[in-house]
Design a protein around this motif. Structure first.
Motif, short mmCIF file in Angstrom:
data_model
loop_
_atom_site.label_atom_id
_atom_site.label_comp_id
_atom_site.label_asym_id
_atom_site.label_seq_id
_atom_site.Cartn_x
_atom_site.Cartn_y
_atom_site.Cartn_z
N LYS A 89 40.99 27.18 15.29
CA LYS A 89 40.79 28.38 14.49
C LYS A 89 39.97 28.06 13.25
O LYS A 89 39.18 28.85 12.79
CB LYS A 89 42.13 28.97 14.09
CG LYS A 89 41.98 30.19 13.22
CD LYS A 89 43.29 30.79 12.87
CE LYS A 89 43.03 31.97 11.96
NZ LYS A 89 44.20 32.67 11.59
N SER A 90 40.20 26.89 12.66
CA SER A 90 39.57 26.55 11.40
C SER A 90 38.79 25.25 11.53
O SER A 90 39.16 24.37 12.27
CB SER A 90 40.65 26.40 10.33
OG SER A 90 40.07 25.94 9.13
N THR A 102 37.86 28.81 -5.49
CA THR A 102 37.68 29.45 -4.19
C THR A 102 38.05 28.47 -3.08
O THR A 102 37.76 27.29 -3.18
CB THR A 102 36.19 29.86 -4.00
OG1 THR A 102 35.79 30.66 -5.11
CG2 THR A 102 35.98 30.63 -2.72
N LEU A 103 38.67 29.00 -2.03
CA LEU A 103 38.98 28.20 -0.85
C LEU A 103 38.17 28.72 0.33
O LEU A 103 37.82 29.89 0.38
CB LEU A 103 40.47 28.26 -0.51
CG LEU A 103 41.40 27.63 -1.54
CD1 LEU A 103 42.85 27.82 -1.11
CD2 LEU A 103 41.10 26.16 -1.72
N MET A 104 37.92 27.87 1.29
CA MET A 104 37.12 28.21 2.47
C MET A 104 38.02 28.40 3.69
O MET A 104 39.17 27.98 3.70
CB MET A 104 36.10 27.12 2.76
CG MET A 104 35.15 26.83 1.63
SD MET A 104 34.12 28.27 1.29
CE MET A 104 34.23 28.34 -0.47
N GLY A 149 41.69 31.39 1.52
CA GLY A 149 40.33 31.18 2.00
C GLY A 149 39.68 32.47 2.47
O GLY A 149 40.33 33.50 2.66
N THR A 150 38.40 32.37 2.72
CA THR A 150 37.58 33.53 3.07
C THR A 150 37.91 34.10 4.45
O THR A 150 37.59 35.25 4.73
CB THR A 150 36.10 33.14 3.03
OG1 THR A 150 35.89 32.00 3.88
CG2 THR A 150 35.67 32.79 1.62
N LYS A 151 38.57 33.32 5.31
CA LYS A 151 38.89 33.80 6.66
C LYS A 151 40.39 34.04 6.88
O LYS A 151 40.82 34.17 8.02
CB LYS A 151 38.36 32.83 7.71
CG LYS A 151 36.83 32.80 7.73
CD LYS A 151 36.31 32.04 8.89
CE LYS A 151 34.78 32.10 8.87
NZ LYS A 151 34.19 31.35 9.95
N CYS A 152 41.16 34.11 5.80
CA CYS A 152 42.59 34.41 5.94
C CYS A 152 42.74 35.88 6.34
O CYS A 152 42.12 36.75 5.74
CB CYS A 152 43.34 34.15 4.64
SG CYS A 152 43.50 32.40 4.29
N GLU A 153 43.56 36.13 7.34
CA GLU A 153 43.72 37.49 7.86
C GLU A 153 45.02 38.16 7.42
O GLU A 153 45.08 39.38 7.36
CB GLU A 153 43.69 37.45 9.39
CG GLU A 153 42.38 36.97 9.96
CD GLU A 153 42.41 36.92 11.47
OE1 GLU A 153 43.13 37.73 12.09
OE2 GLU A 153 41.74 36.04 12.05
N TYR A 154 46.06 37.39 7.15
CA TYR A 154 47.38 37.98 6.97
C TYR A 154 47.96 37.84 5.57
O TYR A 154 48.68 38.72 5.12
CB TYR A 154 48.37 37.39 7.98
CG TYR A 154 47.90 37.57 9.40
CD1 TYR A 154 47.95 38.82 10.00
CD2 TYR A 154 47.36 36.51 10.12
CE1 TYR A 154 47.47 39.00 11.29
CE2 TYR A 154 46.90 36.69 11.42
CZ TYR A 154 46.96 37.93 11.99
OH TYR A 154 46.50 38.11 13.27
N VAL A 155 47.68 36.75 4.89
CA VAL A 155 48.28 36.54 3.58
C VAL A 155 47.39 37.04 2.47
O VAL A 155 46.17 37.13 2.61
CB VAL A 155 48.61 35.04 3.33
CG1 VAL A 155 49.58 34.51 4.34
CG2 VAL A 155 47.37 34.19 3.26
#
Length: 137
Positions: A15-16, A38-40, A83-89
C-alpha cells in the motif's frame, strides 16, 4: 509463462512506499534546527496517550502496567500529523495500534505542536481502529 513470472504474480502489492512495520530498523528522531511539518504516503505520527510521564508503564483500566510486561500490547495514541495518502484518520483522532510495529520517536519538534517526547511513526494500514475516550460521569 516462466517460473519467475509466476512468482511475481503471487506478490501482494504494498500500500505504501514507506514501510514502518519493523521497529528494529531504528530511527534517530533528532531534527536539530528543524520542525517536522508534513508526512508522506500513508504515514501517521502519533503521540502516546496511554503511558505514564516517563514511558515505563501503560494505563489499563485505571492500573499502570509495566511496559515490558507485554511487548505485544495494543497502544493508544493521538494523531499529530498524517501523510498525504491517509484515507481514514484525521489529525486529533485517537487510534489503537499494536505496540510492536512502527518506528518510535523521542523529542522531535513538530510544527504547530512543539516537542513530542514519546511517539511513533506508523503506517495507517497498521492501526486497528479509531477510538474515542469515554465521557466521565
Amino acid at each position: 509463462m516462466s517460473q519467475a513470472e509466476k512468482s511475481i504474480d503471487l506478490l501482494a502489492p504494498k500500500k505504501s512506499l514507506i514501510d514502518l512495520s519493523d521497529p528494529t530498523q531504528g530511527f534517530d528522531s533528532t531534527l536539530m534546527g528543524y520542525s517536522l511539518s508534513t508526512l508522506m504516503e500513508d504515514v501517521i505520527l502519533v503521540r502516546y496517550v496511554d503511558a505514564n510521564e516517563d514511558g515505563t508503564a501503560i494505563l489499563r483500566n485505571g492500573i499502570m502496567i509495566p511496559i515490558n510486561a507485554d511487548t505485544k500490547a495494543w497502544r493508544i495514541g493521538e494523531v499529530l500529523l498524517k501523510g498525504t495518502k491517509c484515507e481514514y484518520v484525521n489529525v486529533g483522532d485517537h487510534v489503537m495500534f499494536p505496540n510492536n510495529l512502527g518506528i518510535p520517536i523521542n523529542n522531535i519538534d513538530v510544527e504547530g505542536i512543539g516537542n513530542v517526547k514519546k511517539g511513533l511513526f506508523l503506517n495507517e494500514a497498521r492501526i486497528f481502529g479509531i477510538v474515542k475516550p469515554n465521557e466521565s460521569k
